[in-house]
Structures are given as structure tokens and as C-alpha cells.
Motif scaffolding. Structure first.
Motif, PDB file in Angstrom:
ATOM      1  N   ASN A  13      46.085   9.706  34.859  1.00  0.00           N
ATOM      2  CA  ASN A  13      46.885  10.565  35.722  1.00  0.00           C
ATOM      3  C   ASN A  13      47.534  11.645  34.852  1.00  0.00           C
ATOM      4  OD1 ASN A  13      46.899   7.734  37.112  1.00  0.00           O
ATOM      5  ND2 ASN A  13      47.430   9.168  38.731  1.00  0.00           N
ATOM      6  N   ALA A  14      47.581  12.846  35.386  1.00  0.00           N
ATOM      7  CA  ALA A  14      48.202  13.937  34.640  1.00  0.00           C
ATOM      8  C   ALA A  14      49.692  13.652  34.484  1.00  0.00           C
ATOM      9  CB  ALA A  14      47.985  15.261  35.366  1.00  0.00           C
ATOM     10  N   LEU A  15      50.226  13.918  33.318  1.00  0.00           N
ATOM     11  CA  LEU A  15      51.623  13.585  33.047  1.00  0.00           C
ATOM     12  C   LEU A  15      52.581  14.257  34.023  1.00  0.00           C
ATOM     13  CD1 LEU A  15      53.956  12.434  31.358  1.00  0.00           C
ATOM     14  CD2 LEU A  15      53.747  14.424  29.867  1.00  0.00           C
ATOM     15  N   LEU A  16      52.442  15.544  34.227  1.00  0.00           N
ATOM     16  CA  LEU A  16      53.448  16.274  34.983  1.00  0.00           C
ATOM     17  C   LEU A  16      53.293  16.076  36.493  1.00  0.00           C
ATOM     18  CD1 LEU A  16      55.849  18.019  34.346  1.00  0.00           C
ATOM     19  CD2 LEU A  16      54.372  20.042  34.525  1.00  0.00           C
ATOM     20  N   SER A  17      52.062  16.148  36.984  1.00  0.00           N
ATOM     21  CA  SER A  17      51.868  16.087  38.435  1.00  0.00           C
ATOM     22  C   SER A  17      51.519  14.695  38.917  1.00  0.00           C
ATOM     23  CB  SER A  17      50.734  17.035  38.840  1.00  0.00           C
ATOM     24  OG  SER A  17      49.515  16.548  38.303  1.00  0.00           O
ATOM     25  N   GLY A  18      51.057  13.837  38.020  1.00  0.00           N
ATOM     26  CA  GLY A  18      50.594  12.516  38.437  1.00  0.00           C
ATOM     27  C   GLY A  18      49.180  12.529  38.990  1.00  0.00           C
ATOM     28  N   GLU A  19      48.627  13.713  39.158  1.00  0.00           N
ATOM     29  CA  GLU A  19      47.293  13.831  39.762  1.00  0.00           C
ATOM     30  C   GLU A  19      46.223  13.099  38.946  1.00  0.00           C
ATOM     31  OE1 GLU A  19      45.980  17.897  40.186  1.00  0.00           O
ATOM     32  OE2 GLU A  19      44.232  17.261  41.363  1.00  0.00           O
ATOM     33  N   VAL A  20      45.210  12.584  39.633  1.00  0.00           N
ATOM     34  CA  VAL A  20      44.102  11.908  38.964  1.00  0.00           C
ATOM     35  C   VAL A  20      43.247  12.939  38.223  1.00  0.00           C
ATOM     36  CG1 VAL A  20      42.076  10.436  39.295  1.00  0.00           C
ATOM     37  CG2 VAL A  20      44.096  10.115  40.730  1.00  0.00           C
ATOM     38  N   GLN A  57      50.725  13.801  25.801  1.00  0.00           N
ATOM     39  CA  GLN A  57      51.386  14.977  26.380  1.00  0.00           C
ATOM     40  C   GLN A  57      50.666  15.506  27.601  1.00  0.00           C
ATOM     41  OE1 GLN A  57      53.959  14.003  24.823  1.00  0.00           O
ATOM     42  NE2 GLN A  57      54.594  16.001  25.605  1.00  0.00           N
ATOM     43  N   VAL A  59      48.320  13.247  29.629  1.00  0.00           N
ATOM     44  CA  VAL A  59      47.980  12.235  30.630  1.00  0.00           C
ATOM     45  C   VAL A  59      48.717  10.925  30.401  1.00  0.00           C
ATOM     46  CG1 VAL A  59      45.661  13.175  31.029  1.00  0.00           C
ATOM     47  CG2 VAL A  59      46.003  11.381  29.292  1.00  0.00           C
ATOM     48  N   VAL A  60      48.706  10.092  31.448  1.00  0.00           N
ATOM     49  CA  VAL A  60      49.293   8.762  31.381  1.00  0.00           C
ATOM     50  C   VAL A  60      48.206   7.736  31.705  1.00  0.00           C
ATOM     51  CG1 VAL A  60      51.093   7.237  32.281  1.00  0.00           C
ATOM     52  CG2 VAL A  60      51.475   9.703  32.226  1.00  0.00           C
TER      53      VAL A  60
ATOM     54  N   ARG B  26      60.428  13.330  27.383  1.00  0.00           N
ATOM     55  CA  ARG B  26      59.049  12.889  27.602  1.00  0.00           C
ATOM     56  C   ARG B  26      58.112  14.100  27.612  1.00  0.00           C
ATOM     57  NH1 ARG B  26      54.610  11.837  27.297  1.00  0.00           N
ATOM     58  NH2 ARG B  26      53.265  10.512  28.569  1.00  0.00           N
ATOM     59  N   LEU B  47      54.200   5.046  38.666  1.00  0.00           N
ATOM     60  CA  LEU B  47      52.979   5.842  38.724  1.00  0.00           C
ATOM     61  C   LEU B  47      51.985   5.044  39.543  1.00  0.00           C
ATOM     62  CD1 LEU B  47      51.556   8.423  37.895  1.00  0.00           C
ATOM     63  CD2 LEU B  47      50.698   7.241  35.891  1.00  0.00           C
ATOM     64  N   HIS B  50      47.389   7.784  43.091  1.00  0.00           N
ATOM     65  CA  HIS B  50      47.101   9.224  43.162  1.00  0.00           C
ATOM     66  C   HIS B  50      48.224  10.080  42.617  1.00  0.00           C
ATOM     67  CE1 HIS B  50      44.096   7.865  46.009  1.00  0.00           C
ATOM     68  NE2 HIS B  50      45.043   7.325  46.749  1.00  0.00           N
ATOM     69  N   ALA B  51      49.380   9.512  42.383  1.00  0.00           N
ATOM     70  CA  ALA B  51      50.544  10.324  42.044  1.00  0.00           C
ATOM     71  C   ALA B  51      51.686   9.414  41.617  1.00  0.00           C
ATOM     72  CB  ALA B  51      50.966  11.136  43.273  1.00  0.00           C
ATOM     73  N   TYR B  52      52.805  10.032  41.263  1.00  0.00           N
ATOM     74  CA  TYR B  52      54.024   9.259  41.047  1.00  0.00           C
ATOM     75  C   TYR B  52      54.551   8.798  42.405  1.00  0.00           C
ATOM     76  CZ  TYR B  52      54.268  10.896  36.226  1.00  0.00           C
ATOM     77  OH  TYR B  52      54.006  11.133  34.905  1.00  0.00           O
ATOM     78  N   LYS B  97      56.487  15.121  41.929  1.00  0.00           N
ATOM     79  CA  LYS B  97      56.007  15.507  40.600  1.00  0.00           C
ATOM     80  C   LYS B  97      57.094  15.141  39.588  1.00  0.00           C
ATOM     81  CE  LYS B  97      52.776  19.007  42.027  1.00  0.00           C
ATOM     82  NZ  LYS B  97      52.376  18.151  43.115  1.00  0.00           N
ATOM     83  N   LEU B  98      56.654  14.721  38.415  1.00  0.00           N
ATOM     84  CA  LEU B  98      57.613  14.236  37.422  1.00  0.00           C
ATOM     85  C   LEU B  98      58.745  15.234  37.182  1.00  0.00           C
ATOM     86  CD1 LEU B  98      58.530  12.188  35.321  1.00  0.00           C
ATOM     87  CD2 LEU B  98      56.884  13.186  33.708  1.00  0.00           C
TER      88      LEU B  98
END
Ligand code: HEM
Ligand code: SF4
Lengths: 102, 554
Positions: A13-20, A57, A59-60, B26, B47, B50-52, B97-98
Motif C-alpha cells: 500500500n502506498a504510504l501516503l494514500s494507502g492505495e494498493v 518512504q 510503501v507499507v 513518518r 491499514l 484498499h486504504a487506511y 489519507k495518512l
């Protein structure tokens, strides 16, 4: 005794948006599963996974997800991954939103 | 209703500022994900697939119209225009979004809300009967005590790193609507010789090892509550297992030590610490109680209700299912169903939240509740206002007459959102609701609780559903196991597994066979599914679920 390696993509998942997102051959992360690199070699896959784990930085939680090759790029072999590349089934949210828009 | 005082406000501001700095660190790379993860979880940020996902506490399920409007604002501004109410009286936002989360937390803080202790191995959001302070059958309002527990357990230094999560539920009514026996601590307000107190239940929990709680103290005087809860937590903190996450809940401590041994350790600890409690808690409680003083219930004729009830069949059907007796004359408790047939259980759009907030403000003494059954409650409405309330709900798609019926399903997010899921739950709930609506059998079937979880963690309480559905991954395909005869009330029971699971496209037909079997087996419409199951045992219901096996056996 090692189990036979299932061809896999690397996803997170993308760090900032959480998107896959998926890891591409050039080391970029793409929100489009069709752009993912498909690893058929276990050592290479482990190697790239280790590299991806250092991408904190961007992805998670990167991991290997079983996939097979298809006409438009890698396709999931498990339904969990199919949901991740589509989005939830109760609303047209997630990936399916963006993919519909083209 | 309790409002955050200066201390609460300062605490939340400080926590939010800390979290904002943690997010910045972070993003700048100063914190790794391993370091950041526990910090975000302490602030309710998960998390997911699909998202947070941000889980916001609604302590004891109570909120006012300003808070509901703020949730609507957050849903619209930072999410996708809706929120999901959960079985633990929380609301979850599925798409934040984070970078936006610190602003969301500040927006929550403005209305006295937060996401603290909605995750992690601490005392979680304290839940209570959603009809608290309103129900006709209530001994006392459990919320002041729930608030006392919230204040005491929030940021409690000794109990931030328990062996595992810890859930407390309270009911002030003998009719248990808070599922107290499925919690780590369940508190039931009781009286002994006119003295108020609690029956203390310990060691309930669902998940992979479903167990009902046991009574550790049949009568605890009211003033002893905090020291006793502290004694339980302290005992658990010392003896709960930390070596194995699956054996870490207090239910396992209870079963490994046995009730008598656990009780004697708790009582010994209680005897040790009781003298340290000198009554400050009781004076705080007295203040809190003033905040929960009931509104001045208005006195007015109920003719408008009687007229609408006689004249309008749609209103009548809704009144018959979605109203509950109120303790004040002329009033009723309204259950607003978030379960329109085919809708996602527990979801409300921002517009719907605003409609509910407006109704609470105009007709409901400014109070709303979230039920563990994922519905929204207007706890106090004068009956004369019910036709207007119903009309407003109807135009917002919120007037489905199905409270307590087969389409009033609890469903966890399942594989549509949850990273831990093994199968989907939401579409199964949607399809069951649609099927029985189309069949027109819903009202004939009557009282029915179907509860669905998307994995063994049992967030959808499937073990205590009259019919429970557990979604599993069987060799790469979704498979659904049915349990029968569960009950989450004062007659609590864990459902029994009916047999092999069903494929995704077989589960709804299986439920239909089960319901048709019940209709033909029951002793008249007065006998609910659960009563019929208790009278007849599982055999005839299993036979309906597995007709082929019966044919083979014959
Ligand atoms: C979506 C993210 C979620 C995650 C990661 C999650 C995780 C878990 C886990 C790991 C357990 C098992 C705990 C144990 O047995 O020790 C559990 C139990 C539970 N969760 Fe969730 N859950 C989620 C969502 C929800 C939702 C949406 C609800 C309310 C609808 C909920 C309410 C519960 C309840 C009631 C239990 C079972 C009762 C018990 O703790 O014994 N959870 N959850
Ligand atoms: S029961 Fe499982 S799938 Fe459902 S919310 Fe809980 S952890 Fe997720």
C-alpha cells in the motif's frame, strides 16, 4: 525441502494514500496491476522483496502475491488479490473507480 | 449528556499534536513503519485492504447532533461521503489519507471525540446498552459508570500494554442488549436488598475460541467498581499469557486457572488495593451523573400518533418493528435502520447523518445512539412527533421497518475492506436481505438475528447470532460455515456448527431452506426461531440445510 515457487508480483500500500500499488520492472510503484513485474524465479523475487522492504518512504507492507501471466499483464490467482485490484463489492470505490475512468 | 471538560480537551489536543508530529516524522523518514505502526494504532488508524481506516470511538454509543454533523463533515471532506457504524459502537472511515488524519483528529476533538484506545492491547471503547437512559425495563442508566470507566482507563499508565485487547460492556437492564457475556468484563447493574451494585462477569470473548463470561462476583457494591475492575485488570496483567497471542485474552486465563482460582486472585488483589481508594472516584461519578440527568420529558397528547397508526399502514409497520417502550409517558425509543434491503449494514451517508442529526435536535432532546447491531437510535422521541420523524426518515431512505428481523443483519467489513478477512461478509448480508424481502417472508419469520463475520476473529458476533455465518477461505474459494442457536442476551449461548460450509452462491439458498424449515416446524407464529431451535434441537434444521445427506442416509 522447499515448496515449489509460485510466480508472484510484489504488492503493497502506498504510504501516503494507502492505495494498493505494485512493483514494476523498473523499480517504480504503479497503481495499475497490469504494470506489475511478474517474478518466476524464487531468488530474484526474494531479492526484489528485500529491496521493496527498504522502500519505507514509498510503501507499507510489501509482500509477494501469487500471480499468473495474462494478456494484459499479471493476473491474480487468489480472490483476495482480485479484490485488491478491483475494490470493495458494495460500492464502486477503489481501483474500479480509476479503471472505469480509463 | 456528558461533555468533555477542560482536562479532556487539553488531553486530546496534546495527543493530536503528538500524532501530527509522528505522522510528519513518518513521512520525513525519521520513523520507520515498525516504529510508527503502534503509534498510529494507538490513534485508531489501521491499514486495510484498499486504504487506511480510521476507527473513531463513540463512547457507550452516545452522541449529540453536533457530533453526528461533524462525522458527516468528515465523511464528506476526507472520505468517500459515508461512514460505517460497527458492533463496538465505533464509526469507521474506510478511505482516509495518512496526511489528512491529523486534521480529522482535530475536527473530532472540536466536538469532544477521538480515536484513542480503539485499537491496541488496552481497555477499548466501553460499550453500553444502546437504549440506556430511555428503556422502560431499565434499573438505572449505565452510562455514568461507563464514562467513569472511560476516564479512568484512558491513558491509564498501568494498562496500556495488557497481554491483549480488553473490552468492557455494561447494561442497566435485566434484558441484556449489550452482549455482556461476550466481553472481557461484563457488568450488569443489579440491586441487593435495595442497594445498587453490579454483577461482574469475566472472561467472555468470541474470536477463535468463543467463550461466555462467568460470574466472578454476584454482587459488587456500586462504590467498589473501579477498585474491583482495577483488581481484575491487574490480575490479568500479571497472569494473562503473553507468549501466545491466541491465548492472551482473559477468557483463556479464566479457563486455564479455573473460575475459583481466578476469583481468589482477583479478590486478593482487590483486598490489597481497596483501601487506597478513598472516594474521589465516587465524587467524580456524582458529577458525571449530573451530566447524564434525563431531559425534562415533554407532556403532550399522543393523538397524532394514534391517528397516523390507524390510518397509515406503512407507518404502522414501522411503528410495530422499530419502536421500543420508553420509560417516560408518551415517549418511544426509535430504531433507525441502516439496513435498507440491499444496503451495507451499518453504513450511513453524510446526508443521512445530517438528517438523523436534525431529527435528534428537533424531536429527540439532541441525543443519538449507535447500537451494537449497527443501527442508529433516537432514544427519546415524543409519540406525537413520530409521524414527522417517520416521514423525514422515509425520504432519506432510513425508514425500513426491519429492526430485529431477518434483514437486520450484523456484518463485519469482511474481505471488502478488512486485511485479515478470509471471505466477504457484506454481499452475503445484502443478498439475504434482498432475498427475504422479495419472498415477502421477513415479517412472517419474525425475530431473527443473523450475524456474519468474514474470518475467525468474529467481529460480526456470528457465534451469538440465532444463525451465524462465518466466511472462510477453503482452498482458495470463499466458503461459509453456519452456526445455529447462538444468543447474545441474558440467555446467552454460543451457536453450534451445523456442518460443512457452503460455497458463496449456496449460502443464501441454504438460509432460505433453513427459514422455510423453521416456518413449518414452529409451534405457531408466537414461537421464534430460537425458541423452536431450543425445543427441537439441531436435527430438523440440519436436515433442511443438508437435504442430500438425508437422502443418502435414507
Ligand atoms: C477492520 C479492521 C478490523 C480488524 C483488523 C479487527 C481485528 C480483530 C481481531 C484480531 C479480533 C480477535 C481478537 C481476539 O480474539 O483476541 C477481533 C475481534 C473482534 N472485533 Fe475486530 N477487527 C476489525 C474490525 C472490526 C469491526 C468493524 C468490528 C465491529 C463491527 C469489530 C469488532 C470486534 C468484535 C466484536 C470482536 C470479537 C469479540 C472479541 O473480541 O472477543 N472489529 N477483531
Ligand atoms: S471478523 Fe475478520 S474479516 Fe471481519 S472485520 Fe474482523 S478481522 Fe476483519
Amino acid at each position: 525441502m522447499s515448496r515449489r515457487f509460485t510466480p508472484s508480483v510484489i504488492t503493497a500500500n502506498a504510504l501516503l494514500s494507502g492505495e494498493v500499488v505494485w512493483l514494476c520492472a523498473d523499480g517504480q510503484w504503479s497503481p495499475d496491476p497490469r504494470a506489475a513485474a511478474l517474478f518466476t524465479d524464487a531468488d530474484l523475487a526474494q531479492d526484489r522483496l528485500a529491496w521493496a522492504q527498504g522502500q519505507a518512504q514509498a510503501v507499507v507492507g510489501p509482500y509477494l502475491a501469487g500471480a499468473k501471466s495474462g494478456p494484459d499483464g499479471p493476473e491474480p490467482v487468489h480472490f483476495r488479490e482480485a479484490f485488491r485490484r478491483r475494490g470493495p463489492s458494495n460500492y464502486p470505490h477503489g481501483k474500479q473507480e480509476a479503471l472505469c475512468r480509463g | 449528556m456528558y461533555r468533555h471538560n477542560d482536562f479532556d480537551q487539553a488531553f486530546i489536543r496534546q495527543r493530536n499534536a503528538q500524532f501530527r508530529a509522528q505522522v510528519e516524522r513518518r513521512l520525513s523518514g525519521a520513523l520507520t513503519e515498525e516504529e510508527f505502526r503502534p503509534l498510529r494504532l494507538m490513534n485508531g488508524l489501521y491499514l486495510q485492504l484498499h486504504a487506511y481506516m480510521l476507527r473513531v470511538a463513540i463512547p457507550y454509543g452516545t452522541l449529540n447532533s453536533a457530533q453526528m454533523r461533524q462525522l458527516a463533515m468528515i465523511a464528506e471532506r476526507w472520505d468517500k461521503g459515508y461512514g460505517h457504524f460497527t458492533t463496538r459502537q465505533n464509526i469507521q472511515f474506510n478511505w482516509p489519507k495518512l496526511g489528512d488524519v491529523p486534521d480529522i483528529l482535530d475536527a473530532l476533538g472540536e466536538v469532544g471525540m477521538h480515536a484513542i484506545q480503539t485499537s491496541g492491547n488496552c481497555v477499548r471503547n466501553v460499550t453500553a446498552d444502546h437504549f440506556a437512559g430511555a428503556a422502560a425495563d431499565e434499573i438505572a442508566d449505565p452510562r455514568p459508570v461507563a464514562e467513569l470507566l472511560r476516564q479512568w482507563s484512558t491513558d491509564h499508565p498501568e494498562f496500556q500494554f495488557l497481554p491483549r485487547k480488553f473490552k468492557i460492556a455494561i447494561t442497566g437492564s435485566p434484558n441484556d442488549r449489550a452482549v455482556t457475556r461476550a466481553h472481557d468484563i461484563g457488568l450488569r447493574m443489579v440491586e441487593s436488598d435495595g442497594e445498587p451494585g453490579f454483577e461482574v462477569i469475566v472472561g467472555g470473548g468470541l474470536g477463535r475460541t468463543p467463550l461466555l463470561g462467568m460470574v466472578v462476583r454476584a454482587f459488587l457494591p456500586r462504590g467498589d467498581l473501579l477498585p474491583y475492575v482495577e483488581a481484575i485488570l491487574s490480575t490479568y496483567n500479571s497472569f494473562g499469557r503473553r507468549d501466545n497471542k491466541y491465548k492472551a485474552r482473559i477468557k483463556i486465563t479464566l479457563h486455564e486457572l479455573g473460575l475459583d482460582e481466578l476469583r481468589s486472585r482477583i479478590e486478593a488483589r482487590f483486598a490489597e488495593i481497596r483501601p487506597e481508594w478513598r472516594g474521589a472516584d465516587q465524587s467524580i461519578l456524582a458529577d458525571i451523573e449530573r451530566d447524564f440527568a434525563p431531559p425534562t420529558f415533554r407532556k403532550a397528547p399522543v393523538d397524532a400518533f394514534e391517528t397516523a397508526y390507524a390510518a397509515d399502514p406503512v407507518f404502522r409497520a414501522w411503528a410495530d418493528t422499530n419502536l421500543h417502550p420508553h420509560r417516560a409517558g408518551g415517549h418511544a425509543i426509535v430504531t433507525i435502520s441502516t439496513k435498507a434491503h440491499g444496503a451495507t449494514p451499518g453504513d450511513a451517508t453524510a446526508d443521512q447523518m445530517r438528517v438523523m442529526a436534525d431529527l435528534a435536535q428537533r424531536f429527540g432532546y439532541d441525543e443519538l445512539r449507535i447500537s451494537h447491531e449497527q443501527n442508529v437510535i433516537l432514544p427519546h422521541v415524543h409519540k406525537a412527533d413520530l409521524p414527522a420523524v417517520h416521514a423525514a426518515l422515509r425520504s432519506a431512505g432510513l425508514a425500513t421497518s426491519n429492526a430485529g428481523l431477518i434483514s437486520d443483519i450484523i456484518a463485519c467489513p469482511g474481505m471488502d475492506y478488512c486485511a485479515l478477512a478470509t471471505a466477504r461478509s457484506i454481499p452475503v448480508a445484502q443478498e439475504i436481505a434482498e432475498r427475504f424481502h422479495a419472498l415477502g417472508l421477513e415479517h412472517e419469520i419474525g425475530a431473527m438475528k443473523i450475524k456474519i463475520s468474514g474470518c475467525i476473529n468474529a467481529c460480526g458476533h456470528h457465534h451469538v447470532g440465532h444463525v451465524g455465518i462465518l466466511g472462510l477461505d477453503k482452498a482458495g474459494v470463499e466458503n461459509y460455515q453456519i452456526t445455529l442457536g447462538g444468543d447474545g442476551t441474558e440467555t446467552a449461548a454460543i451457536g453450534e456448527r451445523a456442518g460443512p460450509g457452503f460455497a458463496y452462491d449456496e449460502i443464501v439458498p441454504a438460509i432460505e431452506r433453513l427459514m422455510r424449515a423453521y416456518l413449518s416446524l414452529r409451534d405457531g407464529p408466537g414461537e421464534s426461531f430460537l425458541q423452536a431451535y431450543r425445543r427441537l434441537g439441531p436435527a430438523p434444521f440440519k436436515a433442511a440445510l443438508y437435504p442430500e445427506e438425508k437422502a443418502h442416509a435414507a
